[in-house]
Design an enzyme around this catalytic site. Sequence first.
Site, PDB file in Angstrom:
ATOM      1  N   ARG A 162       0.891  -1.250  -0.028  1.00 29.98           N
ATOM      2  CA  ARG A 162      -0.032  -0.077   0.151  1.00 29.98           C
ATOM      3  C   ARG A 162       0.803   1.467  -0.138  1.00 29.98           C
ATOM      4  O   ARG A 162       0.416   2.177  -0.795  1.00 29.98           O
ATOM      5  CB  ARG A 162      -1.081   0.055   1.247  1.00 29.98           C
ATOM      6  N   LYS A 264      -3.122   6.630   1.458  1.00 31.52           N
ATOM      7  CA  LYS A 264      -2.567   6.981   2.855  1.00 31.52           C
ATOM      8  C   LYS A 264      -1.609   7.924   3.241  1.00 31.52           C
ATOM      9  O   LYS A 264      -0.676   8.192   3.977  1.00 31.52           O
ATOM     10  CB  LYS A 264      -2.076   5.999   3.694  1.00 31.52           C
ATOM     11  N   GLU A 300     -16.533   6.883   4.591  1.00 32.86           N
ATOM     12  CA  GLU A 300     -15.886   6.044   5.816  1.00 32.86           C
ATOM     13  C   GLU A 300     -15.855   7.171   7.012  1.00 32.86           C
ATOM     14  O   GLU A 300     -16.234   8.204   6.909  1.00 32.86           O
ATOM     15  CB  GLU A 300     -14.253   5.815   5.541  1.00 32.86           C
TER      16      GLU A 300
END
Length: 418
Positions: A162, A264, A300
């Site tokens: 990721r 992220k 989210e």
Amino acid sequence: MERSAAAFAGLQPNYLSCPFFRRNSYTYVPSPSPFADGSLSSPSSLKLQKQLPLASYTALQARSPSMRDAVLSDTYSETAELANIDWENLGFAFLPTDYMYIMKCARDGDFSKGELQRFGNIEMNPSAGVLNYGQGLFEGLKAYRKEDGNILLFRPEENALRMRLGAERMCMPSPTVEQFLEAVKATVLANKRWIPPPGKGSLYIRPLLMGSGAVLGLAPAPEYTFLIYVSPVGNYFKEGVAPIHLIIEHELHRATPGGTGGVKTIGNYAAVLKAQSAAKAKGYSDVLYLDCVHKRYLEEVSSCNIFVVKDNVISTPAIKGTILPGITRKSIIDVARSQGFQVEERHVAVDELLDADEVFCTGTAVVVSPVGSITYMGKRVSYSDGGVGVVSQQLYSVLTRLQMGLIEDKMDWTVEVR
């Protein structure tokens, strides 16, 4: 690492490639951050330290494959005992530990050999890319101490992949999967005494990737730094595994299509602070965000993915660029299916919350957090009679037992640190 390479090959971001600068730049050097008594680590744990010279550290490297590629800048503190802190009352707050790991990107775009250094403050040029233009990423994963004393990581390979995906989106070079894994293992072993006893918490691991080189005009930084620090933690929410209470935000948004909501990057989290602070001031645990186009589909929570349960079906918003592909989210989907649930990844309308049996959140920090109520446009909907839902409890139990090595790992997700 054939499995890692194969998994990463399946990720096909369509971002434009960014050239990396090759000129020299200012780099930062770690600087110790002593406590009030001048020590480099928590005063309460000094009595547990045993200083080893570099020769002893070399012997430790020979015994531990994970530390063979790590260089130590000073002396190494090895102890057999746990740090002297209150393990019964760990919250989710930063506690300084012994060592951090630093690795820099050479001018040719390859990262140099990493180094374990005493944990402390770092120096950085005021013109660093991460400070001026937010060119930075972070990851989060945990290490658990088993009953037999061995240490487990949970799916660290996924975090490495990721980070590489996010680095491409942010025009940054990234450590290889192998470099990432070895750095994590070395940092965990160097801070082993800070890993909580079984059942008392975990060691939270925070890898950072940042543009540390100086840049004035808007452009990718000329140099990059990969850093890992760790901290022992307990529950993320003060409620623990008890239900949390969310409020839906319909004016402010966490991410937009085409933006960076799916990686992220550090800026994603600063964007939620205003709404989160207002929600907490009103007594809510956190904020649930809607999509910014239609303002009716769930996205989210500030730092968690969301799941909605109705009968035997568990639904969660599909990953389409504005939602972070959570590793715990991915794991819960697989665990739920293995437990006989039907899992759907799709658009989930806010109206579906009115008729849901249960709602829960997932994330590295929270693992699985049941939702007790959600408030939207002044209307409050409660779930599971204010308690923990059956499905939430079942999935939480299976996943945490797997993470802590209490049940057989048929998924091949855990990695033992040696």
